[in-house]
Write a protein that holds these residues in place. Structure first.
Motif, PDB file in Angstrom:
ATOM      1  N   GLY A  28      35.519 -68.433  82.643  1.00 36.66           N
ATOM      2  CA  GLY A  28      36.851 -67.976  82.730  1.00 36.66           C
ATOM      3  C   GLY A  28      36.822 -66.450  82.304  1.00 36.66           C
ATOM      4  O   GLY A  28      35.952 -65.786  82.046  1.00 36.66           O
ATOM      5  N   GLY A  29      38.088 -66.141  82.012  1.00 35.77           N
ATOM      6  CA  GLY A  29      38.600 -64.640  81.500  1.00 35.77           C
ATOM      7  C   GLY A  29      38.688 -63.657  82.479  1.00 35.77           C
ATOM      8  O   GLY A  29      39.546 -62.846  82.452  1.00 35.77           O
ATOM      9  N   SER A  30      37.693 -63.750  83.583  1.00 40.41           N
ATOM     10  CA  SER A  30      37.922 -62.794  84.821  1.00 40.41           C
ATOM     11  C   SER A  30      36.996 -63.221  85.773  1.00 40.41           C
ATOM     12  O   SER A  30      36.294 -64.268  85.558  1.00 40.41           O
ATOM     13  N   ALA A  31      37.182 -62.884  87.216  1.00 43.05           N
ATOM     14  CA  ALA A  31      36.497 -63.325  88.130  1.00 43.05           C
ATOM     15  C   ALA A  31      34.949 -63.070  87.977  1.00 43.05           C
ATOM     16  O   ALA A  31      34.393 -62.231  87.484  1.00 43.05           O
ATOM     17  N   VAL A  32      33.972 -64.069  88.356  1.00 44.53           N
ATOM     18  CA  VAL A  32      32.566 -63.572  88.369  1.00 44.53           C
ATOM     19  C   VAL A  32      32.156 -62.737  89.395  1.00 44.53           C
ATOM     20  O   VAL A  32      32.222 -62.879  90.643  1.00 44.53           O
ATOM     21  N   PRO A  33      31.594 -61.708  88.882  1.00 43.62           N
ATOM     22  CA  PRO A  33      31.084 -60.396  89.686  1.00 43.62           C
ATOM     23  C   PRO A  33      30.107 -61.120  90.915  1.00 43.62           C
ATOM     24  O   PRO A  33      29.340 -62.168  90.442  1.00 43.62           O
ATOM     25  N   THR A  34      29.835 -60.733  92.116  1.00 48.33           N
ATOM     26  CA  THR A  34      28.855 -61.002  92.936  1.00 48.33           C
ATOM     27  C   THR A  34      27.442 -61.032  92.446  1.00 48.33           C
ATOM     28  O   THR A  34      26.727 -61.882  92.924  1.00 48.33           O
ATOM     29  N   ARG A  35      27.317 -59.938  91.622  1.00 50.81           N
ATOM     30  CA  ARG A  35      25.723 -59.766  91.154  1.00 50.81           C
ATOM     31  C   ARG A  35      25.321 -61.071  90.291  1.00 50.81           C
ATOM     32  O   ARG A  35      24.444 -61.414  90.389  1.00 50.81           O
ATOM     33  N   ILE A  36      26.271 -61.721  89.693  1.00 51.72           N
ATOM     34  CA  ILE A  36      26.213 -62.753  88.727  1.00 51.72           C
ATOM     35  C   ILE A  36      26.045 -63.908  89.817  1.00 51.72           C
ATOM     36  O   ILE A  36      25.171 -64.945  89.451  1.00 51.72           O
ATOM     37  N   LEU A  37      27.088 -64.091  90.508  1.00 51.68           N
ATOM     38  CA  LEU A  37      26.804 -65.283  91.495  1.00 51.68           C
ATOM     39  C   LEU A  37      25.478 -65.323  92.167  1.00 51.68           C
ATOM     40  O   LEU A  37      24.887 -66.326  92.427  1.00 51.68           O
ATOM     41  N   ASN A  38      25.050 -63.954  92.746  1.00 48.38           N
ATOM     42  CA  ASN A  38      23.549 -64.353  93.132  1.00 48.38           C
ATOM     43  C   ASN A  38      22.647 -64.550  92.298  1.00 48.38           C
ATOM     44  O   ASN A  38      21.577 -65.493  92.698  1.00 48.38           O
ATOM     45  N   ALA A  39      22.635 -64.013  90.950  1.00 53.88           N
ATOM     46  CA  ALA A  39      21.515 -64.467  90.210  1.00 53.88           C
ATOM     47  C   ALA A  39      21.451 -65.927  89.764  1.00 53.88           C
ATOM     48  O   ALA A  39      20.224 -66.333  89.917  1.00 53.88           O
ATOM     49  N   TYR A  40      22.667 -66.490  89.887  1.00 52.80           N
ATOM     50  CA  TYR A  40      22.449 -68.102  89.464  1.00 52.80           C
ATOM     51  C   TYR A  40      22.386 -68.561  90.722  1.00 52.80           C
ATOM     52  O   TYR A  40      21.573 -69.904  90.509  1.00 52.80           O
TER      53      TYR A  40
END
Length: 509
Positions: free
Chosen positions: A283-295
Motif C-alpha cells: 500500500g501507500g503507492s503503486a508498486v513500481p515495475t522494477r519491484i514487480l519484476n524482482a519478486y
C-alpha cells in the motif's frame, strides 16, 4: 461475544485455540492465545481498578510488542477507547494527540519518556505507566499486572461504540482523530479475510508499526480473528526480515514499495528461501515495475490496495492475478465496501472520467473526534465518505488514482500533509510564501521539498529550515530540500499551483 465487539475476541480465541502460538517476538520468544488472553484480562483488571470505565480513552505509545496487543484488547474489554500514538511524533504532536483525545491513561515504553513528558506535565488528569519495570518513579506495567484483579463484565455496549481514535494529519495542519467503532474494525477485518484469503495456518510478519491503521485493521485483527500467528518486529531491517521469513515460514507480509525494494536489494535476497510467502500486500503507492519484476522472478506476486484511516483503512484491493492485467490500478472495492467516482455536482461520473473518489460501507468511520464541522464536510449529502482523492473507474469497476486533491505526500508509507509543515515554515523570519510538495524518490516513493519566497538578506537554507522544524514535527516530515525562488506560481485567486511545481521539480532528484 458478538455484542462485546473486539472486547470479546480474546475470550473466544482462548476458548477455541488456547495452545496455538499467537505471537512470536524478540529473539524467539512466543505467547499462545491462552497466554495472550490472560494478559489482556490482567490489563483490563488494571485499567478498571485505575478508574478506566466505558468511553474513557487509553493511549499507548510503543513499538510492536505483546504489550501493545494486550493493552489494545484489555482496553476493549472494559469498553475503553484505544488511542495508539505514532512513535515518530515530536513532543508537541504527542501532546496534541493526548490532550485532544482526552486520554486519562497513557501507557508508554521507556524509550519515549522524554517525548511524553511535556504532555504528562500539562495534564493533572493524566496517569502514566511505563511498560516493563518502571522508570524514574513511574510505575511499571509488569509489577502492576501481578496484582491486577479481574474487571467486572461490562454490559450495554454496542458495535457502534467507539473502539479506537487514530490520528491522521489534516489539511489544516492539526492532526484529527478518526473515531473507529467496533463495527468499523470488525468489518475491515472481515474484508481482509475475504479478499486476501487469510487462514488459520498463516504466519504474518509485522514489519509495519501497529499504531498505523493498516497494520492494526488489516494485519493484527484479521490474524487474531482467524487464529493465525503474528511475528512482531519493532522495526524494519531488510536482512533481518528475510531471515525471519525463512526461519518461521512466513506466509504473509505487508509493506510499502520502499520496504520491498530494500529487501530485493539486500545481499541475502537471492539465497533466502521465500517459497512460503503466499500473500504480499503493498500500500501507500503503486508498486513500481522494477519491484514487480524482482519478486516475480522469485515466483511472488502482490496484492495492492487503496484506503485511508477513515475507512479503517481498506477501500479497494487488487488481486495478484490482476497485477499485470490492471497494472496501475488499486483494484476493486472490498467485498463489504462500495466505491464510486463523482463529478463536481456529486453525480456519479461516467466510466473513465476523473472525479472525486467516495466510499461507503460498514468499515467507514463515524467522524472526527470533537470536530463536527470537519465530520460534516467529510461526507456527501447521501452519506458517502469524500476521500479528497481524484481517480476514475474503468469499465470493469477497477479504480485508478489520478491525483491527490488534498496534496498529501506519501513518503515510505507515511502520510505527510503539506499544510502542517507550511504553517511552521511560515514562522521563519523573512518567508513570504511557502509550498511543500512531494518530489519522486527512488527509495521512499516521494520526499517533501519546500519551495519558498523570501524578503531581506537572510536566505533560509535546507539546514536552517530543518533545524527550525526539528523537535516540532516528526523527522520524516522535514523537507529534504529547500528551494528559494523569485515567485511561486499562483492561480488568479492567489492559490499556489502545486501541480506546476511538482511538474517542474519531478526530474530534479
Amino acid at each position: 461475544m458478538y455484542d462485546d465487539g473486539l472486547g470479546g475476541w480474546m475470550a473466544t480465541r482462548r476458548a477455541k485455540t488456547p495452545a496455538k502460538i499467537a505471537l512470536i517476538f524478540g529473539e524467539g520468544s512466543s505467547m499462545t492465545y491462552g497466554q495472550l488472553a490472560d494478559g489482556a484480562d490482567r490489563v483490563a483488571g488494571l485499567l478498571w481498578s485505575s478508574g478506566i470505565h466505558p468511553g474513557d480513552r487509553v493511549a499507548f505509545m510503543g513499538e510492536n510488542s505483546p504489550e501493545f496487543v494486550q493493552v489494545l484488547f484489555g482496553a476493549m474489554q472494559v469498553g475503553a477507547v484505544f488511542v495508539p500514538i505514532n512513535t515518530r511524533l515530536a513532543p508537541p504532536e504527542v501532546a496534541h494527540v493526548i490532550s485532544d483525545s482526552g486520554a486519562r491513561l497513557l501507557i508508554h515504553e521507556p524509550d519515549f519518556f522524554a517525548r511524553v513528558e511535556p504532555a504528562i506535565a500539562a495534564s493533572a488528569e493524566l496517569t502514566a505507566i511505563v511498560t516493563g519495570d518502571g522508570q524514574d518513579g513511574r510505575p511499571g506495567l509488569n509489577e502492576l499486572l501481578v496484582d491486577a484483579r479481574p474487571a467486572p463484565a461490562v454490559t450495554g455496549r454496542s458495535l457502534s461504540d467507539p473502539a479506537a481514535i487514530i490520528y491522521t494529519s489534516g489539511t489544516t495542519g492539526r492532526a484529527k482523530g478518526a473515531v473507529l467503532s467496533h463495527q468499523n474494525l470488525t468489518w475491515v477485518a472481515l474484508n481482509t479475510l475475504v479478499d486476501y484469503d487469510i487462514v488459520s495456518t498463516d504466519v504474518a510478519l509485522m514489519i509495519s508499526p501497529l499504531f498505523h491503521v493498516a497494520s492494526l485493521g488489516m494485519g493484527l485483527l484479521p490474524a487474531v480473528l482467524k487464529g493465525a500467528t503474528l511475528v512482531l518486529e519493532r522495526g524494519f531491517d531488510a536482512g533481518r526480515a528475510l531471515g525471519l521469513i525463512q526461519r518461521y515460514g512466513v506466509t504473509m507480509l505487508s509493506g510499502v514499495p520502499t520496504t520491498y525494494q530494500l529487501m530485493a536489494d539486500h545481499p541475502d535476497w537471492a539465497t533466502t528461501d521465500v517459497s512460503t510467502l503466499a500473500k504480499l500486500t503493498c500500500g501507500g503507492s503503486a508498486v513500481p515495475t522494477r519491484i514487480l519484476n524482482a519478486y516475480e522472478e522469485r515466483g511472488l506476486s502482490f496484492s495492492q490496495g487503496y484506503g485511508m484511516t477513515e475507512t479503517s483503512p481498506g477501500a479497494t484491493s487488487l488481486a495478484p492475478t490482476m497485477t499485470r492485467a490492471k497494472q496501475g490500478s488499486v483494484g476493486l472495492a472490498h467485498f463489504f465496501t462500495s466505491v464510486r467516482v463523482t463529478d463536481e455536482t456529486g453525480t456519479p461520473a461516467p466510466v473513465g472520467t476523473v472525479g472525486e473518489i467516495e466510499i461507503t460501507g460498514p468499515n467507514v468511520f463515524s467522524g472526527y473526534h470533537g470536530l463536527p464541522d470537519a465530520t460534516a464536510a467529510a461526507f456527501s449529502p447521501d452519506g458517502w465518505y469524500r476521500s479528497g482523492d481524484l481517480g476514475y473507474l474503468d469499465s470493469d469497476g477497477y479504480l485508478f488514482i489520478s491525483d491527490r486533491l488534498k496534496d498529501m505526500i506519501i513518503s515510505g508509507g507515511e502520510n505527510i500533509y503539506p499544510a502542517e509543515v507550511e504553517n511552521l515554515i511560515n514562522d521563519i523570519e523573512g518567508v513570504t510564501g511557502v509550498a511543500v510538495i512531494g518530489v519522486p524518490d527512488d527509495q521512499w516513493g516521494e520526499v517533501p521539498w519546500a519551495v519558498l519566497t523570501v524578503v531581506g538578506d537572510s536566505v533560509p537554507t535546507t539546514e536552517s529550515v530543518r533545524a527550525h522544524l526539528d523537535g516540532k514535527l516528526a523527522r520524516y516530515k522535514l523537507p529534504r530540500n529547500v528551494l528559494v525562488v523569485d515567485e511561486l506560481p499562483r492561480t488568479a485567486t492567489g492559490k499556489i499551483r502545486k501541480a506546476d511545481l511538482r511538474s517542474a521539480l519531478a526530474p530534479r532528484k
